[in-house]
Design an enzyme around this catalytic site. Structure first.
Site, PDB file in Angstrom:
ATOM      1  N   HIS A 128       0.845  -1.203   0.000  1.00 19.42           N
ATOM      2  CA  HIS A 128       0.000   0.000   0.000  1.00 19.42           C
ATOM      3  C   HIS A 128       0.876   1.248   0.000  1.00 19.42           C
ATOM      4  CE1 HIS A 128      -3.050  -2.775   1.712  1.00 19.42           C
ATOM      5  NE2 HIS A 128      -3.942  -1.919   1.268  1.00 19.42           N
ATOM      6  N   ASN A 159       8.603  -2.973   2.955  1.00 15.17           N
ATOM      7  CA  ASN A 159       7.196  -2.776   3.314  1.00 15.17           C
ATOM      8  C   ASN A 159       6.918  -3.091   4.770  1.00 15.17           C
ATOM      9  OD1 ASN A 159       4.414  -2.389   2.918  1.00 15.17           O
ATOM     10  ND2 ASN A 159       4.099  -4.561   2.415  1.00 15.17           N
ATOM     11  N   GLU A 253      12.100  15.819  -5.214  1.00 18.82           N
ATOM     12  CA  GLU A 253      11.755  16.540  -6.452  1.00 18.82           C
ATOM     13  C   GLU A 253      12.765  16.257  -7.557  1.00 18.82           C
ATOM     14  OE1 GLU A 253      11.254  20.719  -5.746  1.00 18.82           O
ATOM     15  OE2 GLU A 253       9.114  20.440  -5.322  1.00 18.82           O
ATOM     16  N   PHE A 260       6.366  19.719  -5.520  1.00 18.53           N
ATOM     17  CA  PHE A 260       5.472  19.610  -4.370  1.00 18.53           C
ATOM     18  C   PHE A 260       5.138  20.985  -3.795  1.00 18.53           C
ATOM     19  CE2 PHE A 260       7.971  15.690  -4.608  1.00 18.53           C
ATOM     20  CZ  PHE A 260       6.951  14.761  -4.720  1.00 18.53           C
ATOM     21  N   GLN A 269       7.727  27.465  -0.007  1.00 21.91           N
ATOM     22  CA  GLN A 269       8.164  26.236  -0.673  1.00 21.91           C
ATOM     23  C   GLN A 269       9.663  26.043  -0.533  1.00 21.91           C
ATOM     24  OE1 GLN A 269       6.895  25.247  -4.672  1.00 21.91           O
ATOM     25  NE2 GLN A 269       5.156  26.652  -4.485  1.00 21.91           N
TER      26      GLN A 269
END
Length: 279
Positions: A128, A159, A253, A260, A269
């Site tokens: 997920h 995970n 990024e 973002f 930012q």
DNA sequence: CTGGCGACC
DNA sequence: GGTCGCCAG
């Protein structure tokens, strides 16, 4: 004997890819958590749309899916998402059982819909990106994060190791009076599984912006806590601390080519993206 | 789908 | 206890 035949029929249904679970599932109209229903009103892309995803079939490699539970950009070519963005607060944390993985019924007609069985025996978990435990206010809400569009092939040690530990940490923050804006996704290529091919990412990344529970977006300032992780999607890291994978948003990024926090001022930012968290 | 299993905090 | 998963029937 009866159970045997039910098992066989279920197996056939799953293998054939027929989405019978949609019919077998029993949606309960009144079952949603009616004491608090923040879901419908929350803008899960409040901080921005990092890839400029659009809800149009022509944007098949960057296809925007917006649900009450999250916003997600899907990549038809890779058969995994580009990113998923969601808000997390105390109202999201309930006590429903885990749902079952299902094909996403809302992808455009003609697009391949990844099946849960496409991951079977691949060596990778159905990982997920938006965790099940972040969406436990009702059965129908939880079901939405078990759509295979929210899943990537994720190394078990990633995970079930530091990735999970950070998920737990985020929910602990919420239980301690915070709310979070989260965004997560895959990056890079470590090959593929299945037919048609499902991209195995080389890394998975996640960004958490932490506010007090009663803060507004407008309360975000240069001191707002931002935690960004970039974690290799491989085994052998199960016992690592998630803090070992902290990076700046600027790093994510650079690697993903996404942008973002576009809904914040450029000054804000720049300030937030350079930070390297020390939680 | 259910049920049993294993891992970790 | 919880979370994350796996596989068999």
């Amino acid at each position: 004997m009866r159970r045997f035949w039910i098992g066989i029929i279920t197996l056939i249904v799953l293998l054939s890819g027929c989405d019978a679970q949609q019919f077998l599932a029993t949606p309960k109209p009144g079952s949603s958590n009616n004491s608090n229903q923040p879901q419908a009103e929350v803008n899960h892309m409040a901080l921005g749309n990092p890839s400029g995803a659009l809800p149009e079939t022509s944007s098949s490699d960057n296809y925007l899916i917006q649900r009450p539970e999250y916003s997600l950009a899907y990549n038809r070519k890779l058969n995994i998402l580009n990113w998923v963005s969601w808000h997390l607060d105390i109202g999201d944390l309930g006590n429903t059982d885990r749902s079952q993985f299902t094909t996403d019924p809302d992808l455009p007609e003609g697009w391949y819909r990844v099946k849960p069985t496409d991951y079977t025996n691949s060596g990778y978990d159905r990982g997920h990106m938006l965790p099940s435990a972040d969406r436990t206010a009702s059965e129908s809400i939880n079901r939405s994060v078990f759509y295979m569009t929210n899943i990537v092939p994720q190394a078990p040690d990633n995970n079930q190791g530091p990735w999970k530990e950070f998920e737990d940490y985020c929910r602990d923050l919420v239980r301690d009076g915070k709310q979070l804006y989260l965004i997560a996704g895959p990056e890079g290529s470590d090959g593929s599984i299945g037919d048609p091919k499902i991209r195995v990412p080389k890394y998975v990344w996640k960004i958490a912006l932490v506010l007090d529970a009663n803060d507004q977006i407008s309360d975000i300032n240069r001191n707002t806590e931002v935690i960004a992780l970039r974690m290799p999607n491989r085994d052998g890291i199960r016992d690592k601390d998630w803090r070992d994978y902290i990076v700046s948003v600027a790093t994510i990024e650079e690697k993903t080519k996404y942008t973002f926090f576009t809904n914040l001022s450029s000054e804000l930012q720049n300030s937030l993206k350079q930070k390297v968290a020390t939680p």
